[in-house]
Design an enzyme around this catalytic site. Sequence first.
Site, PDB file in Angstrom:
ATOM      1  N   ARG A 105      21.798  71.291  53.439  1.00  0.00           N
ATOM      2  CA  ARG A 105      23.232  71.579  53.556  1.00  0.00           C
ATOM      3  C   ARG A 105      23.649  71.880  54.994  1.00  0.00           C
ATOM      4  O   ARG A 105      22.953  72.581  55.730  1.00  0.00           O
ATOM      5  CB  ARG A 105      23.618  72.732  52.640  1.00  0.00           C
ATOM      6  CG  ARG A 105      22.882  74.041  52.876  1.00  0.00           C
ATOM      7  CD  ARG A 105      23.224  75.048  51.771  1.00  0.00           C
ATOM      8  NE  ARG A 105      22.773  76.400  52.081  1.00  0.00           N
ATOM      9  CZ  ARG A 105      21.604  76.903  51.720  1.00  0.00           C
ATOM     10  NH1 ARG A 105      20.760  76.141  51.033  1.00  0.00           N
ATOM     11  NH2 ARG A 105      21.283  78.152  52.021  1.00  0.00           N
ATOM     12  N   ARG A 163      18.499  73.973  51.785  1.00  0.00           N
ATOM     13  CA  ARG A 163      18.319  74.834  52.966  1.00  0.00           C
ATOM     14  C   ARG A 163      19.110  74.242  54.128  1.00  0.00           C
ATOM     15  O   ARG A 163      19.331  73.032  54.184  1.00  0.00           O
ATOM     16  CB  ARG A 163      16.841  74.928  53.343  1.00  0.00           C
ATOM     17  CG  ARG A 163      16.585  75.642  54.670  1.00  0.00           C
ATOM     18  CD  ARG A 163      15.126  75.735  55.016  1.00  0.00           C
ATOM     19  NE  ARG A 163      14.926  76.122  56.422  1.00  0.00           N
ATOM     20  CZ  ARG A 163      13.756  76.381  56.973  1.00  0.00           C
ATOM     21  NH1 ARG A 163      12.657  76.301  56.252  1.00  0.00           N
ATOM     22  NH2 ARG A 163      13.678  76.720  58.248  1.00  0.00           N
ATOM     23  N   HIS A 164      19.535  75.109  55.047  1.00  0.00           N
ATOM     24  CA  HIS A 164      20.120  74.640  56.312  1.00  0.00           C
ATOM     25  C   HIS A 164      18.979  74.163  57.199  1.00  0.00           C
ATOM     26  O   HIS A 164      18.310  74.955  57.875  1.00  0.00           O
ATOM     27  CB  HIS A 164      20.881  75.771  57.003  1.00  0.00           C
ATOM     28  CG  HIS A 164      22.124  76.208  56.301  1.00  0.00           C
ATOM     29  ND1 HIS A 164      23.224  75.387  56.155  1.00  0.00           N
ATOM     30  CD2 HIS A 164      22.448  77.373  55.692  1.00  0.00           C
ATOM     31  CE1 HIS A 164      24.176  76.035  55.506  1.00  0.00           C
ATOM     32  NE2 HIS A 164      23.734  77.239  55.206  1.00  0.00           N
ATOM     33  N   VAL A 165      18.749  72.872  57.235  1.00  0.00           N
ATOM     34  CA  VAL A 165      17.652  72.312  58.032  1.00  0.00           C
ATOM     35  C   VAL A 165      17.984  70.866  58.355  1.00  0.00           C
ATOM     36  O   VAL A 165      18.605  70.156  57.556  1.00  0.00           O
ATOM     37  CB  VAL A 165      16.307  72.409  57.276  1.00  0.00           C
ATOM     38  CG1 VAL A 165      16.315  71.557  56.013  1.00  0.00           C
ATOM     39  CG2 VAL A 165      15.139  72.037  58.179  1.00  0.00           C
TER      40      VAL A 165
END
Length: 405
Positions: A105, A163-165
């Site tokens: 995300r 996950r923010h990745v």
Amino acid sequence: MMKNFSSSPLHGNNQTHNHIRERNNRKYSLLLSVLPWRFSLRGYGFCMSALFLFCFGSLFYQLNGGPPKILLDIRQYLGSSTYLNDHGSIPPRELPFPSQVVYNRVGKCGSRTVVILLRLLAEKHQFNLFSSDIHNKTRLTKHEQVDLMTNISKIPPPFLYTRHVHFLNFSRFRIEQPVYINIIRDPINRFLSNYFFRRFGDWRGEQNHLIRTPGMKDDERYLDINVCILENYPECSNPRVFYIIPYFCGQHPQCREPGVWALERAKQNVLENYLIVGILEELEEVLLMLERLLPHYFAGVLNIYKSPEYKKMGNMTGTVRKQTPSLEALKVLYHRMRYEYDFYNFVRDQFHLMKKKIGLKSVVKAPAYTPTFLRELALRTPQPLDEDEELDSDLEDANSWLVHP
């Protein structure tokens, strides 16, 4: 006088024939007992050969990240058969069910809204949802990439990991590539939402900003957005505003450098590795598409999204104290984010094309007019504008083109 026939020549011949018949019967019965054993050996050998070929083919498939070429050739050959001409159209098949989905995300692109929905859907559809709380570690070393991808691949399917990745290339490390999904939004709107969220939080309580940015001083917290942009503060300049593209470009160092290379690589990854990349401005249609493409995860998502109970939770995620920059600041910011806008327009066109293929009619209304400065600051501009260069201010209202969530 009675004759004794037992000693007659005819009786002797009959006895000889009986002995021959009995011998033949014994041979025949012996042959019948042997033949089935021979057939069983052949069947056993055939089954073992088939099992060996299946295991070998499966191993070959996994090691090479896809089916063997011979299977593709067979598929192509079967696809050119005349079955349709002889039997009519084939009944529509259900869309495939990916059991491994990754939602890397993008920050301030509706991700918290979607995560709330996913928690409700995971309980309803019984899939494993893993939502990482790591927000500030989007770039990973090779060792960290391998560790994360290995851990993701060990999650029992069906699962959805979020996950923010930045994009992770599983197949590069010979790990099965999952299906990717994502959502982005208008780059300037995303930037403004993040700028004020870091300072003042959302409707859950403005005290959240103290938890997120405890080291931020008051002069930075209350810094005017126009000053930040026009005086070229690091937070409002490149590479900080080059934010969305790296999420799709990947972990390569060059992905973090604003330019055509990162832009084109991000577009390629969208086409090759993402099932769908939606836009936040059309969130309901994005959810409908997800429901069509991933029914085992998103069936009924629109009913949940439109329910009064969800509205109470969803309304708490909006950023507070958001302000609109001046027209001059917007022009400068737009030019700094020109690669981001090129990518955003590409994703939006791909999303609309996918809707058209599936049969969804777009309800998006065209803007009343296109601001002049958006046409003037196209990607063909060779160099960024100088900070002290005068910009035309022919638009009276900067809010006329800026979409507010």
